[in-house]
Design a protein around this motif. Structure first.
Motif, PDB file in Angstrom:
ATOM      1  N   LEU A  72       0.879  -1.162   0.000  1.00 49.45           N
ATOM      2  CA  LEU A  72       0.000   0.000   0.000  1.00 49.45           C
ATOM      3  C   LEU A  72       0.916   1.210   0.000  1.00 49.45           C
ATOM      4  O   LEU A  72       1.509   1.566   1.017  1.00 49.45           O
ATOM      5  CB  LEU A  72      -0.908  -0.005   1.227  1.00 49.45           C
ATOM      6  N   GLY A  73       1.072   1.814  -1.179  1.00 47.35           N
ATOM      7  CA  GLY A  73       2.086   2.859  -1.319  1.00 47.35           C
ATOM      8  C   GLY A  73       3.455   2.281  -1.029  1.00 47.35           C
ATOM      9  O   GLY A  73       3.888   1.308  -1.656  1.00 47.35           O
ATOM     10  N   GLU A  74       4.160   2.828  -0.058  1.00 48.27           N
ATOM     11  CA  GLU A  74       5.502   2.367   0.289  1.00 48.27           C
ATOM     12  C   GLU A  74       5.506   1.420   1.482  1.00 48.27           C
ATOM     13  O   GLU A  74       6.568   1.107   2.023  1.00 48.27           O
ATOM     14  CB  GLU A  74       6.401   3.575   0.565  1.00 48.27           C
ATOM     15  N   THR A  75       4.330   0.954   1.903  1.00 45.08           N
ATOM     16  CA  THR A  75       4.219   0.068   3.062  1.00 45.08           C
ATOM     17  C   THR A  75       3.876  -1.343   2.604  1.00 45.08           C
ATOM     18  O   THR A  75       2.881  -1.547   1.903  1.00 45.08           O
ATOM     19  CB  THR A  75       3.122   0.567   4.019  1.00 45.08           C
ATOM     20  N   CYS A  76       4.697  -2.301   3.010  1.00 42.29           N
ATOM     21  CA  CYS A  76       4.416  -3.699   2.690  1.00 42.29           C
ATOM     22  C   CYS A  76       3.528  -4.288   3.782  1.00 42.29           C
ATOM     23  O   CYS A  76       3.959  -4.469   4.928  1.00 42.29           O
ATOM     24  CB  CYS A  76       5.711  -4.509   2.578  1.00 42.29           C
ATOM     25  N   ALA A  82       4.220  -6.390  10.321  1.00 42.68           N
ATOM     26  CA  ALA A  82       3.467  -5.249   9.791  1.00 42.68           C
ATOM     27  C   ALA A  82       2.291  -4.934  10.710  1.00 42.68           C
ATOM     28  O   ALA A  82       1.652  -5.831  11.274  1.00 42.68           O
ATOM     29  CB  ALA A  82       2.969  -5.551   8.387  1.00 42.68           C
ATOM     30  N   ASP A  83       2.012  -3.642  10.879  1.00 43.77           N
ATOM     31  CA  ASP A  83       0.907  -3.197  11.718  1.00 43.77           C
ATOM     32  C   ASP A  83      -0.388  -3.313  10.922  1.00 43.77           C
ATOM     33  O   ASP A  83      -0.749  -2.419  10.152  1.00 43.77           O
ATOM     34  CB  ASP A  83       1.149  -1.745  12.159  1.00 43.77           C
ATOM     35  N   VAL A  84      -1.071  -4.436  11.102  1.00 41.32           N
ATOM     36  CA  VAL A  84      -2.267  -4.729  10.313  1.00 41.32           C
ATOM     37  C   VAL A  84      -3.372  -3.710  10.598  1.00 41.32           C
ATOM     38  O   VAL A  84      -4.060  -3.256   9.685  1.00 41.32           O
ATOM     39  CB  VAL A  84      -2.751  -6.160  10.588  1.00 41.32           C
TER      40      VAL A  84
END
Length: 252
Positions: A72-76, A82-84
């Motif tokens: 999502l954009g630059e966030t995997c 990952a902070d779901v």
């Protein structure tokens, strides 16, 4: 899940790479790779059981993919640790069924996530809720309970609720399939307005007219695979894939 790679150089709003999902021996998604650009509307079409809804649920991690990456954009979103919850706050989702709280007013249904997730004050949340309800034509119904609304109105409340969180991406999973035919047009009108207004959207739909008119691109899924993806003109007028041609001959 596969090890996370580095972020794309020019990240799309959403980038999916090599996504796979199985339930036991049943493989539902097979090596799905696609991107959705900022401001783009992507419609997902295909026969029942082709994996469309499962793909959408994987995109906001309601279902955990077995393989592949979701950016999502630059966030995997699929990276270890990952902070779901933070990721889901950036993605709005509208389901077939409205999932409104029946004991709460329309306004409170919209403000609940603003106050409980974002920690916003009630008055600020109320102003946002009224603005979003105004946008879907329901500000006058703010004090009513969901049972006092038609199905189409309830679905528009669900859309307002999602939009109130100011998402980067909106996901629609057959948002009109539970509605009586005469109620569908008002929900589709709201979705068309979102598309023309530049909201980034991925839409699973059986409404071929909406896909033809509102989508920037249309993706056809069958047997858990992304079989063809192209502009609406190409998909509906000059389809290459034989299964897509067969599908369109049955639904158009």
């Amino acid at each position: 899940m596969t090890p996370v790679t580095k972020a794309p150089v020019t990240p799309a709003a959403l980038q999916v790479t090599g996504l796979g999902k199985s339930y036991g021996q049943n493989t539902v998604l097979r090596d799905i790779t696609l991107g959705v650009q900022r401001g783009e509307t992507l419609c997902l079409i295909g026969p029942s059981g082709s994996g469309k809804s499962t793909l959408l649920k994987c995109l906001n991690l309601l279902e955990a993919p077995d393989t592949g990456e979701i950016w999502l954009g630059e966030t995997c979103l699929t990276a270890p640790g990952a902070d779901v919850d933070a990721a889901r706050a950036r993605i709005g989702m509208v389901f077939q069924h409205f999932n409104l709280f029946p004991h709460m007013s329309v306004e409170r249904n919209v403000t609940l996530a603003l106050t409980s997730v974002k920690g916003m004050g009630r008055e600020q949340a109320r102003q946002i809720a009224l603005r979003q309800l105004e946008g879907v034509g329901l500000a006058a119904f703010a004090d009513r309970r969901p049972a006092q609304l038609s199905g189409g109105q309830q679905q528009r409340v669900a859309i307002a609720r999602a939009l109130a969180m100011e998402p980067e991406l909106m996901l629609f999973d057959e948002a009109t399939s539970a509605l009586d035919p005469e109620l569908v047009k008002d929900v589709l009108a709201v979705m068309r307005d979102l598309a023309s207004g530049g909201m980034t959207m991925a839409v699973v739909t059986h409404e071929m007219g909406f896909a033809r008119e509102a989508a920037d691109r249309v993706a056809f899924m069958c047997d858990g695979r992304l079989a063809e993806i192209d502009t609406p003109d190409r998909i509906f007028e000059r389809a290459d894939h034989p299964r897509l041609r067969q599908f369109l001959s049955q639904v158009l």
